[in-house]
Enzyme design. Structure first.
Site, short mmCIF file in Angstrom:
data_model
loop_
_atom_site.label_atom_id
_atom_site.label_comp_id
_atom_site.label_asym_id
_atom_site.label_seq_id
_atom_site.Cartn_x
_atom_site.Cartn_y
_atom_site.Cartn_z
N TYR A 116 0.74 -0.98 0.38
CA TYR A 116 0.28 -0.31 0.02
C TYR A 116 0.80 0.84 -0.23
O TYR A 116 1.53 0.92 -1.01
CB TYR A 116 -0.59 0.14 1.38
CG TYR A 116 -1.87 -1.74 0.69
CD1 TYR A 116 -2.80 -0.85 0.33
CD2 TYR A 116 -1.92 -2.30 2.10
CE1 TYR A 116 -3.57 -1.63 0.12
CE2 TYR A 116 -2.82 -3.05 2.03
CZ TYR A 116 -3.90 -3.29 0.74
OH TYR A 116 -4.92 -3.77 0.14
N SER A 117 0.43 2.09 0.68
CA SER A 117 1.21 3.71 0.96
C SER A 117 2.89 3.75 1.05
O SER A 117 3.58 4.71 1.17
CB SER A 117 0.66 4.76 1.79
OG SER A 117 -0.66 4.81 0.99
N THR A 118 3.61 2.27 1.53
CA THR A 118 4.96 2.07 1.58
C THR A 118 5.84 2.84 0.90
O THR A 118 6.62 3.22 0.50
CB THR A 118 5.14 0.86 2.19
OG1 THR A 118 4.67 0.61 3.70
CG2 THR A 118 6.61 1.07 2.78
N THR A 119 4.39 2.46 -0.90
CA THR A 119 5.16 2.91 -1.98
C THR A 119 5.85 3.94 -1.98
O THR A 119 6.41 4.39 -2.83
CB THR A 119 4.48 2.32 -2.94
OG1 THR A 119 3.59 0.84 -2.58
CG2 THR A 119 4.45 1.69 -4.20
N LYS A 120 5.05 5.10 -1.90
CA LYS A 120 5.18 6.43 -2.03
C LYS A 120 7.12 6.78 -1.80
O LYS A 120 7.05 7.31 -1.89
CB LYS A 120 4.15 7.05 -1.04
CG LYS A 120 2.91 7.63 -2.21
CD LYS A 120 2.05 8.04 -0.63
CE LYS A 120 0.31 8.33 -1.37
NZ LYS A 120 -0.45 6.86 -0.37
#
Length: 427
Positions: free
Chosen positions: A64-68
């Site tokens: 999820y937002s760890t990707t950012k």
């Protein structure tokens, strides 16, 4: 039982990981930690799918937002090489972006969530549009900012990926997957850092326990009602927050219907949310950042670029998130329990994953797991792992600090490091 290796100074992290993995039933996780350039924990356990297949050392999980944080790091490598400039207009690299009053928005404003382009619900008629890169680029070109760029900040929970991703492709002339491999994965010899999973890595993929955002069709309407009630309550007490902005940023129509376990999702490039990572790869990226931009003789970023990328750019409540995130350029602050890490930075994700660097301790921590949905801002799992790692690093430097003898006990191991499969963690 956990697999892998852990330095005895970090036993408390291993114990926290063991508590995150169900003793009975499905679910798995992995943690990797670097301290002062040394891998001090590389642990995994539990199951990676509904059939109960064991989590392996090279299992990749949707984060999820760890990707950012990974995407932001990729942007900083291009700044470091003179391909991008933080203060250049985005439209300099991407001319179509200039429409509807966006000609002055800078690369810096995109990265620190000040562009005002977070309202994805106003841009698409169904969340399935997120799989169509060209469509998302087109609607963002036609989007009008929700506020004057730079005048406020609001978490671009979903739009961040296409905004920054398309910018990087335009500036470099290279596709995002290839750019990630070229700039980060290959130099750091990473074993699993993907945005858009290649078919060759399918067998390594962890299955989320809950692949959909909502289990029943009433879930969305209940969430909306709760959001509105909470918003009214906050405003009544003088807190100037409109939680409808959170819904606009994170809940496009049909988001509850998307199957995040589907091949369509894992193959797509949705770089705000569908990164597939091993904990080991995430930890190596952040270990380089924690160590002044360099790991094991490989320089990922120069110190001046890293310093600017990790400087706090805005504070206070945002338009989307109702608490301060202290945005750097693509990274947020790192909350922890009973320990301070004021200069730590990273990014956490809705499913419980997260990764961060603390330059003061030269510490990098990464957690990946498949237990599904938490909150839009992570949950206590990454907080517990982070806090244990920070306290362990402090105790390693100062044995008289908060860690007790029991925390540091290594049982019958009797060695500086364990490399045995099936590690038993002392209680």
């Amino acid at each position: 039982m956990l697999e892998g290796q852990v330095h005895p100074d970090f036993w408390s992290v291993a114990r926290q990981l063991r508590r995150l993995i169900p003793r009975h039933g499905r679910g798995g996780a992995a943690v990797c930690i670097y301290h002062r350039g040394e891998c001090v924990a590389d642990l995994w356990g539990g199951s990676r799918d509904a059939a109960g297949s064991p989590w392996m050392s090279d299992t990749v999980a949707l984060c999820y937002s760890t990707t950012k944080g990974v995407l932001a790091t990729l942007a900083h490598t291009l700044v470091d090489r003179g391909v991008l400039s933080y203060d250049a207009p985005v439209a300099h690299y991407w001319p179509g972006f200039a429409r509807r009053g966006k000609c002055g928005i800078t690369v810096r404003q995109l990265l620190c969530h000040e562009a005002g382009l977070f309202r994805i619900s106003h841009l698409i008629d169904h969340a399935s549009r997120m799989f169509d890169w060209d469509h998302m680029v087109s609607v963002l070109e036609d989007a009008e900012p929700a506020h004057a760029p730079g005048a406020a900040h609001g978490y671009h929970g979903l739009t961040f990926g296409w905004l920054v991703g398309e910018l990087l492709q335009r500036a470099s002339g290279i596709g995002l997957r290839e750019l990630l491999e070229q700039q980060i994965s290959a130099p750091l010899a990473l074993d699993g850092l993907f945005i858009g999973l290649p078919e060759s890595a399918d067998s390594r993929r962890a299955e989320l326990l809950q692949g959909k955002m909502a289990v029943d069709p009433q879930g969305r309407s209940r969430a909306r009602r709760r959001t509105r009630l909470i918003g009214r309550g906050l405003r009544a007490t003088g807190v100037p927050i409109d939680l409808s902005e959170l819904e606009a940023a994170l809940m496009p129509v049909g988001i509850e219907d998307l199957d995040f376990n589907s091949p369509e999702m894992s193959r797509a490039v949705v770089p705000a949310v569908n990164g597939m990572f091993t904990a080991r790869s995430l930890a190596r990226v952040y270990a380089a950042l924690a160590g002044g931009g360099e790991l094991e003789g490989v320089r990922l970023l120069s110190e001046p670029t890293l310093s600017e990328a990790t400087r706090i750019h805005n504070q206070g409540l945002g338009r989307v998130v109702p608490f301060p995130m202290n945005w750097r350029l693509g990274y947020h602050r790192v909350p922890a329990l009973r320990v301070k890490a004021s200069r730590a930075f990273g990014h956490f994700g809705i499913g419980g994953s997260g990764a961060f660097a603390d330059p003061d301790r030269d510490l990098a921590v990464a957690l990946v797991l498949n237990s599904g949905i938490g909150t839009p801002f992570g949950d206590t799992r990454i907080l517990r792992i982070a806090s244990a790692a920070l306290r362990s690093a402090d105790a390693r430097l100062d044995p008289s600090s908060a860690m007790t003898a029991a925390d540091l006990a290594i049982g019958d191991a009797g060695a500086d490091e364990l490399e045995n499969p099936g590690i038993g963690i002392p209680d």
